[in-house]
Each structure stands twice: as C-alpha cells, then as structure tokens.
Design an enzyme around this catalytic site. Structure first.
Site, PDB file in Angstrom:
ATOM      1  N   SER A  50      35.317  41.328  45.015  1.00 41.87           N
ATOM      2  CA  SER A  50      36.366  41.415  43.992  1.00 41.87           C
ATOM      3  C   SER A  50      36.771  42.857  43.722  1.00 41.87           C
ATOM      4  CB  SER A  50      35.862  40.829  42.665  1.00 41.87           C
ATOM      5  OG  SER A  50      35.373  39.524  42.835  1.00 41.87           O
TER       6      SER A  50
ATOM      7  N   HIS B  79      34.699  36.295  36.028  1.00 40.39           N
ATOM      8  CA  HIS B  79      33.532  35.815  36.774  1.00 40.39           C
ATOM      9  C   HIS B  79      32.284  35.746  35.897  1.00 40.39           C
ATOM     10  CE1 HIS B  79      35.494  35.423  40.598  1.00 40.39           C
ATOM     11  NE2 HIS B  79      35.941  36.670  40.552  1.00 40.39           N
TER      12      HIS B  79
END
Lengths: 375, 375, 375, 375
Positions: free
Chosen positions: B243, B313
C-alpha cells in the site's frame, strides 16, 4: 443469525422482547437532540432524526450482512408477526422491521419474471405452495396455468431472495370479460389463442412471503404486467380482474346486528332486515344489489372500502366494472359471498386519474351495470 | 428522473436546493411529536423518529421505482457532491442520500464476482476506467491482470447497477511478501504458479462510484476475498497488502510549520527539523523512521490515524507489518512519500481482535520490523 | 491426442503418413465387397460403401471422444494442410478430415450469435485476430464495429468449439449503397441511426478456422443475417456487399502474357494490350470496363468465375450490382485491383432463382450499370 | 421437413420407400469407380468410397440444415424403425440414418449434466416419461430421486436437441453394496449422507430417444459419472450396479425345449430338467445357481452373453460381482427372473483390461461369490 433461527418460540419471543427493550434510540442522545431542536434550523431536525432512530435499524442492517441474511430476516419477521399479534412492544419491533423492509424491497430492486414450464421445478413448487386464491391441484394443473397458450403467470423476485418469489399474478387470455371463475379454471374450456385474445384477466394474486406483510408489491406487479402484455400482444385492449368479495356475507351479518347509521336506499335496508345470511341464500338480484351497495358505500373508519380486495384494486386505479352472481361455486366462494364475484377494470387511460381521485376523495369509480344495481 | 438527469449544473443546483428546502420533515407533525415525546414511552420515540424523517427519503424511494432508478440516483448524488462542496444546505441533502444508500447497498445485497478474461468487455472497460491506484496501461495490461496465473481481480456488484462494479481489488499471488510495487507490476516478473503461491498480495483497491462516497465496501471485499482464496488455494497462508502512504510528505511539511504538541522521540523531532521535504530526499533510514512514526502516532482530532490508507486497513483489522523504502518509483509515489510503501497484514486469527481493539482503544498493531523503526 | 498435438512438424508429418498408409479401407474386405457387388442389389452397394470407408473415419471419430477432441482435430487438420500442400498422400488424408468435418459442422449444428460490446473479451480478442479483410486497429476500433448504432457483427459458433467463432460477417447500416470502403470505415462518418437505415452492407467476411478449410459456412451466414436483420429492422430493404476484386490485376497481367482464346469486345482487348499493369494505373473508365469483363466473363476451367469473391457471392444467389473505381485506397486494394470494389446485391426475391441458375448454367446476373460497362 | 413430419404412416412409408429407391449411390458413377479400382492405388479406393455413398447421406445432411432439423430427423427415424421392422429395403434406409447419427452423436459432442430439483420442469417431466426401468411414481418421487442427499441423476444432452436428454442414469449413494432394489427405492430407507457414502449404485439406466437406437451412449455415461463422482466425493471407492436379469426365465424355458449342446455341470442340467418355470418357483439356491450359469455361460451365436444387460456392462469393462435372490418383488422382476438381481462392479483399475479381454476373448470376469455358485 443461526442462533436466532434455531430458537424455539419461547426463546425467540424473549429475544425479540430484549431487542425491543435494548435497541430503542439512545435515550440520552435523543433528549439532547430534542433540546437542541430549533424549528428554524433544518440541521437540528436531521440531527433529531438520526438521534431518534431505533438502534434496531442498525442491528438489522448488520444481521443482513450475514450470508443469506435477508432471507433469514424475512423468516424471522414472519415468526415475529405470529408471536406479536396484539402485543404493543413486539408490534413496535415489527414496525422497525417493516420500516427497513419497505426501503429494501423498493420496486426498483425487484425483477419481474414470467414463470413458464421451462422454469426450475424449485420455483414452480413454490408457486403451488404459495397460491392462496384458487388452489393448484397438482403439477398437471400447474403446467396448464404456466404454459397453456391462454395462460400467463408473472412473479416479482428480489435478488437477495433469489428463486423465492414475493408475489405473483395469474392471467387468463380471453375473447371476453369472464363472468364466472369456472369458465376460467375449467380444463374443458375452449383455449383462446394468445394472438386472438382481446382481454387479459387477472384471476389470482398471491403474496408469498408472510415476512413481508405490509410491504406492497401488487400495485406495481399489475401495472408492469399490463405494460408488458400490451407490448407483447397489442390486440389486448381490456385488462380486468375476476375477484372475490371476501367479506360480503360477514358485512350483511354485521349489519343485521349493528346497523350502520349511514343513509341507505330503502330496498337495501329492507333486504338486510329480512335476510338471515345464515339461513337462506338471497335471490341473485338481492345478492347483486347488496354487493353493489357494500362495495361502493361500506367504508372503514378511515373512509376506505371495507372490502380488502376492493380497497386494493380501487387504490391501484381500477374501477368497479361489473358484479356477477353465481360466479364461484367453491365452498369458500359460497361462504364468503354466496358465489358473487367482481370485475375490476384497469383502463390504462384512467388508472392515474382514478388512483389520484381515490387517494384524495375516496371516490369509488364504477361502470354502468353497477350504477343500475345501485339505483 | 429523465428531467433531473438532463439538467445542467445550474438548474440541478437550484433543484437540489428546492428539494432540500421543501422535503425536510413535516414541521407541524414534528413539533407535535416532540411535545408528545415521553421518555418512558418507547412508542413516542418511534413516533418522533417517523415524524422527523426528512421527506427526501420518501422522494428518493419513489424516484428509485423508475426504470434504472437506482443507477440514476447514484449518478445524481455524484453530481450533488460536486456541487455541494462546503454548502451546508446541500451537504445536508447529501446526508439524506447517504443515509438511504447505506441501507440499500448493504453488504447482504452485494455479489462478489471474479473478473476474468472471459468477462464482458463492457465490464472490463470499466475496470480500466476505474483503476485509481496503479493505472492499467491498455487491454494487454488488463488481460495480464485478470488472466495471468499469478493474478486475480475481484469486484463487488449490486443487482440494481448490474454490470457496473462498486469496488474492486487486484491480487498478486506470490511466494513471498513483496517489498516493491515494481516486482508486482513488471511484465518481466517470473510468474508464480497459483498452486505454488503462499502469499496473496492486495496491491490495488479502487472505488468505482463517486455517487456512493462514504458507503464502505472495502472491508467486506477484503474479507470475502481472503475467505474465497483460502478455500480455493489452501496453501496460501499470508494475506498482505502493498500500500502507498499518500500523506507522508504532506505530514512532514506540515510538521515543520506547525509542529504538533505530542511527545516525539528526539531523533524524529530532529529529523523533522533538519529535513526540508521540498528540497532534499531523506536517507532511506530517515524515511522509514519518519513513516513508522507517522503511521503509528500521527492522529486526527478524533484519534484516528492521519493516513487514510492506514485508517482503512487498521480499521479492518490488519496490522502494520512492514515499511519499505524505494518501493515505488512512480512520480506519484515519490511525490507523496519518497517511494515508501507499506505491507498491512491480514492474519485471519487476529482480524476480529485487532478490529475490536482499534475501534475501542485506537491501538495500532504493528510487526517487529516496525517496532525496531520506532525505537 | 496430447501426444499428437505435442509433435513437431517432422514427427507429425511422419505420423500423418503412417495414418494415411495404415488406415485406408480394409483391403481384403474391400475386394470381397467388389466381387459381391451386384448392380441389381442395393444391399451390395451399401456393403461396398461400408467396406470402402477408410478406417481414418473411425480413427477420427474415436479421437473426437477425448475431452476437447473436436478442437484438437481442427487444429491438427490446420497443421496437416500446411504440411500436405501438393503431396497426394497427405492430401488424400486431408480429404478424409474434410469428409468428416463437412458432416460434423453441418449448418444444423451451428449457432448464430450477435457479437456485442457485452460479449466476453475472450471472444472479442479472437475477432480482432481473425479479421482478415479490413484489419481492426485496436479495441477502440473493435468497440465501434460491434456497438456503434450503425454497425453489427454476427458469427457462427459450433458447440464443440464453444467460444471460438467459425466465421463472422461485419455489417454497416446505411441510408444508401456505399461506393467506397472509406465511407464505411471512417471514424468521422455520420452515424446512421439503425431505425433510419434502409440498407445493410456486408463489408467484411472472415473465416476463422484454417482447420475447417473447404467446409462452407458463408452462404448460410449471410442468409441467416439477412433473415434476422429483416425481422429486427423491417425498414431495411437492401442487402448488399462492398467487396474487393482480389485477382483483377493478376488477371490483367496474365492476359498480356497468355491471352485467352475467348472472344472479347475489341475495346477490352485493346486496353489489355496497351496497359502494362506494373507500369501505369488505368483510367477509371478502363479499370471499370476491365473489371466488368473480368467478373462476368473470366472463368475457370470448370466454368466458374475466376474471381473467388465473385464465385462466392454469385454462388450464393447474389447479383453483380455495381462496380466502383477508387473505392479502396489501401495498399492491398491498390495492388490487387487499383482500388476497384464491387457491390453484390442479395435480393431476397431472387436469391433462390439466381443460385439455381448459377449452379446449372453458370449464368452471372448483373445490374444495369454493369450492363453499360459491358457494352 | 414439415411435410415429412406431417405425413401419416402410409404416406411416410411410401416416401421412405421412394427415398430408399431413389437415393442409393449413383449407379453409373459407382460402376465406373469399380472398374477404375486398383488395389495398389489408395486414391482409387477413396474414389470408390465416394462413389458408393448412398445419396441418402447428402439428403439427410441437407434436411438437417432446416431449423430444428436434427430433432425432426431423430423423430423420423423413430417412425421409420416402427415401420421398417423386418422389411429389408427400409432397414437398409435405417442403416443410412444410423450411419450418420453415429457420427453426429459422437461422445465428443455430448454434454453431461446433473439433473437437480433446480432443473427446468420441462426437462424433469421428460425424465419421468423416459424412465424405463423403475417407474417414477409422481413429482414427489422424482424430487427424491434428484435432490435427496443420497441420490444423483445424470444425463447426456446433445446441443441440437437442447433440453431433451439422450440417456440418463440414476445413482444411489450408500454405505454398502445393495442386495435388493427395495432397499434403494423405499421412501422409508435411512438416507446415507453423501459425505459418508462409500458406494455409488447405478440402479437405473434409460435410453430416451427411440430414434437413436443403436447409437451407444451408456458406456461413456457410466465412465463419465464414475469420473465426476470420484472427484466430487473422493471417499466413494465402490461403483456398482443393481441390475435386472431380463431373460433368465425365458432362457430356462427355452432350455427345457431345446437344450443346448454345451457341456453343463450336472447339477445345472438336472435342475433345468426338473424345473418347470411356468409352474413352480425354484428355491433360492437353484435360482442363484441357474442365474450364475446363465450369465457366465449362455451365449449368442456370436459368442456374446445372451443376457442384454450382462452384455452391456461386461462389454463396458465391469465384472459380475454378485447375484441376489429375492432382490426384486415387482411383477416384472418376478416374471423375468423370479426376483433375481445382479451387481456389476466397475473397478476403475480393471475397467480397461476387462473391456479389452471381453472384446478379444469374450471372457466374462466374475467375483468370488459367483465362482462359488458356478462350482
């Protein structure tokens, strides 16, 4: 969810009560929002709406995330309705289910499908089970209702319930407006070829999901079927029902005990007096006269037609086209209404106006033959 | 609906304002309900909830009944969001859309579909258009992302939007946790055979519908894909993201101007002082140290991680597993975070607990290599 | 089957030779059947047919039972055709493939499907690969050819080859008969709305499977598309091709070296003499005159039109409607025919008669403008 | 095609005769090819094959091009078979149908589908109609056979016949090899859960299309189902039939009148002599002994097992595993074989070898319990 579905009635009833008690709106937040409410500030109204939302809504939305969640929730509400009856706490909880289901089962999310003989047996078996008006005898009878050239069956489905219909309507194609249910159901009838038909008769509408009680689909179903059939068979000019009058005898019985105050034509009043519905069958003329008066004038406290089927079709924009004696020889037809049946007419040019008029003034539109009966 | 969709921005803006003004809650009814409110009577709270419902809700439910209604409403909200910006009246109206959409787009109504090369070109073209993280160069690149043996692409669909995805995630199958995006995107990579893979890497997640802003699907999407991949390829033991850190440099820049009051390790504070992010690139060690501090400690006023990707997340139950320097050579990667990228780890045994802890205490879970960076 | 498919060209060639040698008819049985043949006994003729069947037929039928067998056999024949060329033994073996494929790929087993933008990318990518007449530039060009309102693309599929087309035709809908390919292919053309179209132009037909060479589908494809389009868009009255003349210059070149004996209008003969096709481009009038003569009069030894495209369409029952100079600016169009293109007209009332006449007398039907060119 | 299908039996019979007479091979061409035949020239053999092809083949291929052509041809052959009986001309014509159908209905073109309760009622109704071994009582019985957890039903379909099955097999999942049909068909049986099953029992195989007589599918069907079930339920180790012995009593009756010359164990011979099958039922021991001898030793002139069911399964590579007395109480079971039934075992490791041995030497493989009966 599995735990909920596995509960017996007592445990489930307790759980429903707990939910109703614990998942109301947040009390403190709600009181704050009430104090902060300022009629001049729309934001404060919205804050109040948020604060007053029963937490059941979020609970149900979360339960719905489970696999098969929607299906389980619909089943749970069916059980809640049985348990709740007149219990105000559980009925309030049911109101929360109803609020959410009305939004989730919005017509925009429904699929109309024609049910045919090529449809899955799983779906067809459900149609047999769900038919609530004119029972389907067996698979042979079913086959005729879905695949004979003069028959159609349409159902609404919701994607989350996949192959489990919400409501369906059975249609007979014909060359004329029918005056008895036997002429439709008889296996010996002459089959009108679909391309020769001028009239589509809605002869049976069944709701399938007790758990969706009060969420109305019938109105949209009929309109969509009128739309689709018009496109497929442009020669069909008349859309009409052949409907029962489920509370006619009950009303007559009730009138004899508690005559209503309303003004009533002398002949109706006299017939009501002289007729004991549990003793004798009225003459056809009397039955028709009473039915006409009942359907047009008998109203609930809210001014709606007393007869639920009339309420449904008139509310959808149909008009009361004709009334027939000896139209239903079945036991139920005799017990409910001495065999009287009714045609409600869906005239595409008038539907919108009728619906508007009915909603605003409660006016019941009727056809010339009914007018004569009312005199 | 067609009229609304046909309007130019000015007309639409006026219409939205009219709706916001006219379709608030029924003022009289609301005030009655407030007066009738009795904390001891749950029914009065529910009555208040009903009375405070902005009539926009019913308006939107009616508009949704039109053919293609849901699709149109989602488009209209996308336009509303553009117009509304900081206008409080229109933002309140947007809140009404959001309220309804959150209920309608409940995860229980969504389908997960794997997107493959046998999928319709119509859907695939949309994937190209919607990819927001690592742009898809052309149909050749797309083909590789959906049909190479070491690649998967999954999307959520809603039945009312048919073939228009809501959100999708791209997955790389690998033998190890990746430390740079180039090792994933390179056409020259060695392709791991799916049956040999031990690690699934979520390397790109894209929301597709601006009109569904704020309705969150990503959490459910990742969990479902973890579930499905585990079943299909039981040898995959590690589920991890690769990410970006979109606001790292922006945070450093801001710290130099408005240093936060929070206590900070001396080394971090010194590095922040000496580093001008618009002049020089930090050493890898400094970049990693700053990123670790930023991701674990930098918080919004509400105590959430400042970094939106971290927020997503960690909020889903992942932990911050590792941080890599020089992991993204793209212009955007350099501009946002000097090429720093991050692995968030989804460990099926810890997801629920992490999510709970994060939601209640805001605790950020991290792995040993991050711990070392924080010392 | 896998072994066969895995062979390199040498091994495969050897194997084909072995099959050709070993799998002829049973010699002894065949001679017995010949001796037993009695012209008066139909059973003896059938016995002879059975005895003379090359055992390749049974071999191929058995190979076809393997999973994916049909697909593999079609690929094998494609390789056989490359190897066989003029080798009589392998060509005889190819004849056995052809005999069986002609039976298996009978039109009764084919599906016509319209290819659209919602079709799977897998199928669409094959269309790009297979287009043999007017190359598809990229996915954008493809999208226009399958989903622009004035474009259609139809393909035949066989169930055993699933999503791999056999042949496809591209159609342009228009308000007039086109006189140049550029007016069709240009992205800047004015798009005729399908409901306004009067003319359907078949502008490209491509066979997809080299392994099905000699099994003819084109005839059925065109007739089925004419049928389907007529039903969908009843205002389309004209079905016409815009076709190349692939061997025009080759014929002219050949005529200069080996003038044919046939009688020829003086003007044609003179033009042929004076024109060196490798030096100069003829005037438009000369090109049209030569093309008309070539298409109508130049024949193979069997009396069929020399031009393969003419042979195909005339054999299908079309007539040669018009010839256009400067209709194709592409390199190939110039090299083959100085840019001359042709309209073959499929008139539903004449197709059957034309086809019959062509098959029996070889007569080429043509339109008035061609008649003028032939004078 | 419509004309052919509309004919009554007389007209059709005449037409078939005309076709048989007119569409034999081209007589002149055939004689030329015979004269030109040269054993040393493979091309002349192929030319002979072409010349001897009855023109019925091309006729049938053309008829097949009509919409629904395959379906019509299959129906026509069913009628031809009825008319033809022992008429040699029509039987020769039937041979032409058979020749083409064997090629068209090659296993490579068939789909195996599992039939379930979600299958279309149209298909399911056909299953009821076609079941030829153990009649399906009604839709309730059908539902159990396709959707009970211990039941499976698989069918072969051909794309050109769409939803009309060619052949199907019914499977019972069980924990043991069954010794009577009642233990399988009884609605009161204990249902074995599919995941606990160790044995798959093929208890009914039905051909569906009389028009495809002689085109064999059963062999492929069983093998494919063994394959598919093994993959789905790896714990199933035993694949076995429970089969009737349709001609046992007929054979005993015939032996009493025309004793075969073959050597026979004394006990068998004596039992045959003393037993009048139309008077008395043999003891269980005698019935088993006779059945064992009949199944293993009684042969046709071509050396094939006399019993058609034995011929089918042994020819497919099964072995005769066990014989059971009193296994079938039905009238037909008693009349044909005093209720004797048989297990044929499909052992995946032996199928290929058994099949090979049976084809080359006619050897019947059997299990130890059968060996004991043969002593």
């Amino acid at each position: 969810m599995d735990a909920l579905e596995g509960m017996d009635e007592t445990a489930l009833s307790d759980t429903f009560r707990t939910i109703a008690a614990e998942f109301g709106p947040d009390q403190a937040g709600l009181e704050t929002a009430i104090h902060a409410f300022d009629a001049a500030d729309p934001a404060s109204a919205r804050a109040l709406h948020r604060a007053s939302e029963p937490r059941t809504q979020e609970l149900l939305r979360r339960l719905n995330q489970a696999p098969g969640g929607t299906r389980s929730l619909v089943r749970l509400r069916a059980r809640l309705l049985k348990i709740a009856k007149s219990d105000p706490v559980l009925r309030a909880l049911d109101g929360d289910f109803h609020h959410l289901f009305s939004s989730w089962f919005n017509r925009g999310f429904l699929d109309l499908r024609r049910i045919e003989w090529s449809t899955s047996a799983e779906v067809l078996e459900r149609i047999i089970d769900y038919e609530a008006v004119h029972a389907i005898q067996d698979w042979h009878d079913l086959k005729s209702r879905v695949s004979s050239d003069d028959r159609r069956l349409y159902a609404f489905f919701h994607p989350a319930l996949q192959d489990d219909p919400l409501i369906f309507v059975e249609v007979a194609l014909s060359g004329e407006i029918p005056t008895s249910i036997d002429s439709i159901l008889s296996p010996d009838r002459v089959v009108t070829r679909s391309k020769d038909a001028t009239t589509a008769v809605f002869y049976s509408i069944s709701n399938c999901q007790p758990g969706l009680k009060g969420v109305s689909f019938g109105n949209f179903l009929i309109k969509q079927v009128v739309e689709d059939l018009s496109r497929e068979l442009p020669d069909i000019a008349t859309f009409v029902t052949l409907s029962p009058v489920p509370r006619l005898r009950a009303w007559v019985r009730h009138q004899r005990i508690n005559p209503s105050d309303e003004e009533m034509p002398r002949q109706v009043a006299e017939t009501l007096q002289k007729l004991d519905p549990d003793q004798a069958k009225p003459t056809d003329d009397d039955a028709l006269m009473l039915a006409a008066h009942y359907l047009v004038h008998a109203k609930t406290q809210k001014g709606q037609p007393l007869d639920p089927v009339a309420r449904f079709h008139l509310g959808n924009g149909a008009r009361l086209q004709a009334i027939h004696a000896n139209a239903d020889q079945s036991l139920r037809g005799q017990e409910n209404a001495w065999g009287v049946m009714v045609n409600y007419l869906y005239d595409r040019r008038d539907i919108a106006r009728n619906q508007e008029d009915f909603a605003t003034t409660g006016e019941v539109k009727f056809g010339p033959s009914v007018r004569r009966l009312l005199r």
